[in-house]
Design a protein around this motif. Structure first.
Motif, mmCIF file in Angstrom:
data_model
loop_
_atom_site.group_PDB
_atom_site.id
_atom_site.type_symbol
_atom_site.label_atom_id
_atom_site.label_comp_id
_atom_site.label_asym_id
_atom_site.label_seq_id
_atom_site.Cartn_x
_atom_site.Cartn_y
_atom_site.Cartn_z
ATOM 1 N N ARG A 94 0.830 -1.202 0.000
ATOM 2 C CA ARG A 94 0.000 0.000 0.000
ATOM 3 C C ARG A 94 0.863 1.250 0.000
ATOM 4 N NH1 ARG A 94 -5.434 -0.736 3.489
ATOM 5 N NH2 ARG A 94 -6.054 -2.643 2.469
ATOM 6 N N SER A 95 0.290 2.290 -0.547
ATOM 7 C CA SER A 95 0.933 3.600 -0.442
ATOM 8 C C SER A 95 -0.065 4.559 0.177
ATOM 9 C CB SER A 95 1.418 4.104 -1.800
ATOM 10 O OG SER A 95 0.334 4.371 -2.651
ATOM 11 N N TYR A 96 0.456 5.656 0.658
ATOM 12 C CA TYR A 96 -0.352 6.595 1.418
ATOM 13 C C TYR A 96 -0.104 8.010 0.926
ATOM 14 C CZ TYR A 96 -0.557 2.532 4.396
ATOM 15 O OH TYR A 96 -0.750 1.259 4.858
ATOM 16 N N THR A 97 -1.160 8.785 0.858
ATOM 17 C CA THR A 97 -1.030 10.201 0.569
ATOM 18 C C THR A 97 -0.958 10.902 1.918
ATOM 19 O OG1 THR A 97 -2.313 9.941 -1.455
ATOM 20 C CG2 THR A 97 -2.053 12.179 -0.608
ATOM 21 N N VAL A 98 0.088 11.718 2.071
ATOM 22 C CA VAL A 98 0.349 12.383 3.350
ATOM 23 C C VAL A 98 0.428 13.878 3.132
ATOM 24 C CG1 VAL A 98 1.983 12.589 5.274
ATOM 25 C CG2 VAL A 98 1.663 10.376 4.152
ATOM 26 N N VAL A 99 -0.228 14.638 4.000
ATOM 27 C CA VAL A 99 -0.039 16.088 4.016
ATOM 28 C C VAL A 99 0.917 16.374 5.171
ATOM 29 C CG1 VAL A 99 -2.131 16.565 5.403
ATOM 30 C CG2 VAL A 99 -1.122 18.358 4.018
ATOM 31 N N TRP A 100 2.036 17.042 4.831
ATOM 32 C CA TRP A 100 3.097 17.289 5.797
ATOM 33 C C TRP A 100 2.871 18.601 6.535
ATOM 34 C CZ3 TRP A 100 5.704 13.145 6.866
ATOM 35 C CH2 TRP A 100 5.796 12.143 5.911
ATOM 36 N N ASN A 101 3.620 18.789 7.590
ATOM 37 C CA ASN A 101 3.501 19.949 8.467
ATOM 38 C C ASN A 101 3.637 21.280 7.721
ATOM 39 O OD1 ASN A 101 3.107 21.055 11.025
ATOM 40 N ND2 ASN A 101 5.290 21.134 11.438
ATOM 41 N N ASP A 102 4.323 21.276 6.583
ATOM 42 C CA ASP A 102 4.486 22.505 5.807
ATOM 43 C C ASP A 102 3.409 22.661 4.726
ATOM 44 O OD1 ASP A 102 5.276 20.579 3.989
ATOM 45 O OD2 ASP A 102 7.269 21.414 3.634
ATOM 46 N N GLY A 103 2.422 21.745 4.700
ATOM 47 C CA GLY A 103 1.328 21.818 3.743
ATOM 48 C C GLY A 103 1.558 21.059 2.449
ATOM 49 N N ARG A 104 2.778 20.570 2.249
ATOM 50 C CA ARG A 104 3.083 19.799 1.045
ATOM 51 C C ARG A 104 2.408 18.437 1.123
ATOM 52 N NH1 ARG A 104 8.426 17.591 -0.781
ATOM 53 N NH2 ARG A 104 8.788 17.607 1.450
ATOM 54 N N VAL A 105 1.996 17.908 -0.035
ATOM 55 C CA VAL A 105 1.333 16.604 -0.113
ATOM 56 C C VAL A 105 2.186 15.678 -0.964
ATOM 57 C CG1 VAL A 105 -0.737 15.375 -0.861
ATOM 58 C CG2 VAL A 105 -0.940 17.666 0.129
ATOM 59 N N THR A 106 2.468 14.463 -0.450
ATOM 60 C CA THR A 106 3.244 13.474 -1.192
ATOM 61 C C THR A 106 2.590 12.102 -1.063
ATOM 62 O OG1 THR A 106 4.695 12.919 0.681
ATOM 63 C CG2 THR A 106 5.430 14.703 -0.775
ATOM 64 N N ASN A 107 2.979 11.183 -1.946
ATOM 65 C CA ASN A 107 2.578 9.778 -1.865
ATOM 66 C C ASN A 107 3.789 8.978 -1.424
ATOM 67 O OD1 ASN A 107 -0.140 10.011 -2.840
ATOM 68 N ND2 ASN A 107 0.744 10.451 -4.827
ATOM 69 N N GLU A 108 3.612 8.149 -0.412
ATOM 70 C CA GLU A 108 4.726 7.406 0.177
ATOM 71 C C GLU A 108 4.380 5.931 0.347
ATOM 72 O OE1 GLU A 108 7.467 8.981 0.477
ATOM 73 O OE2 GLU A 108 6.668 11.017 0.326
ATOM 74 N N TRP A 109 5.384 5.066 0.137
ATOM 75 C CA TRP A 109 5.228 3.641 0.417
ATOM 76 C C TRP A 109 5.161 3.425 1.921
ATOM 77 C CZ3 TRP A 109 3.608 1.099 -3.464
ATOM 78 C CH2 TRP A 109 4.089 1.326 -4.748
ATOM 79 N N HIS A 110 4.483 2.364 2.316
ATOM 80 C CA HIS A 110 4.294 2.033 3.720
ATOM 81 C C HIS A 110 5.615 1.970 4.496
ATOM 82 C CE1 HIS A 110 3.020 0.392 7.401
ATOM 83 N NE2 HIS A 110 3.066 -0.872 7.108
ATOM 84 N N GLY A 111 6.627 1.393 3.895
ATOM 85 C CA GLY A 111 7.894 1.188 4.590
ATOM 86 C C GLY A 111 8.634 2.454 4.979
ATOM 87 N N TYR A 112 8.242 3.581 4.410
ATOM 88 C CA TYR A 112 8.915 4.848 4.732
ATOM 89 C C TYR A 112 8.174 5.672 5.770
ATOM 90 C CZ TYR A 112 11.696 3.884 0.596
ATOM 91 O OH TYR A 112 12.530 3.309 -0.305
ATOM 92 N N LEU A 113 7.054 5.158 6.253
ATOM 93 C CA LEU A 113 6.259 5.910 7.221
ATOM 94 C C LEU A 113 6.214 5.184 8.555
ATOM 95 C CD1 LEU A 113 3.239 6.945 4.990
ATOM 96 C CD2 LEU A 113 5.238 8.334 5.594
ATOM 97 N N LYS A 114 6.456 5.937 9.617
ATOM 98 C CA LYS A 114 6.358 5.385 10.965
ATOM 99 C C LYS A 114 5.211 6.097 11.662
ATOM 100 C CE LYS A 114 8.757 4.627 15.262
ATOM 101 N NZ LYS A 114 9.982 4.816 16.030
ATOM 102 N N LYS A 115 4.286 5.305 12.199
ATOM 103 C CA LYS A 115 3.141 5.862 12.917
ATOM 104 C C LYS A 115 3.601 6.425 14.257
ATOM 105 C CE LYS A 115 -1.466 4.745 14.565
ATOM 106 N NZ LYS A 115 -2.491 3.714 14.664
ATOM 107 N N LEU A 116 3.144 7.625 14.556
ATOM 108 C CA LEU A 116 3.437 8.249 15.839
ATOM 109 C C LEU A 116 2.273 7.997 16.800
ATOM 110 C CD1 LEU A 116 4.896 11.607 14.526
ATOM 111 C CD2 LEU A 116 6.145 9.583 15.295
#
Length: 69
Positions: A46-68
């Motif tokens: 799976r991949s995820y669309t993420v909106v970052w703290n600076d407002g930028r939006v990217t698509n990322e693979w699961h392995g690069y994201l760590k849940k806080l």
């Protein structure tokens, strides 16, 4: 492997792309969309669309994201 869901707070984390961890990503980010592997061109995971703290939006693979917490 734990899957992320919409609304999860995440941070970008990679040992391979270590120089990007702080310079390119304004951690943390919020997952705003989930894309199934069946619709991804590579068929990996799976991949995820993420909106970052600076407002930028990217698509990322699961392995690069760590849940806080």
């Amino acid at each position: 492997m734990s899957e992320h869901k919409i609304g999860d707070l995440v941070k970008f984390e990679s040992s391979f792309f270590n120089n990007l961890n702080n310079s390119e990503y304004a951690n943390p980010g919020v997952v705003i969309a989930v894309r199934d592997a069946s619709v991804e061109w590579s068929g990996h995971t799976r991949s995820y669309t993420v909106v970052w703290n600076d407002g930028r939006v990217t698509n990322e693979w699961h392995g690069y994201l760590k849940k806080l917490a």
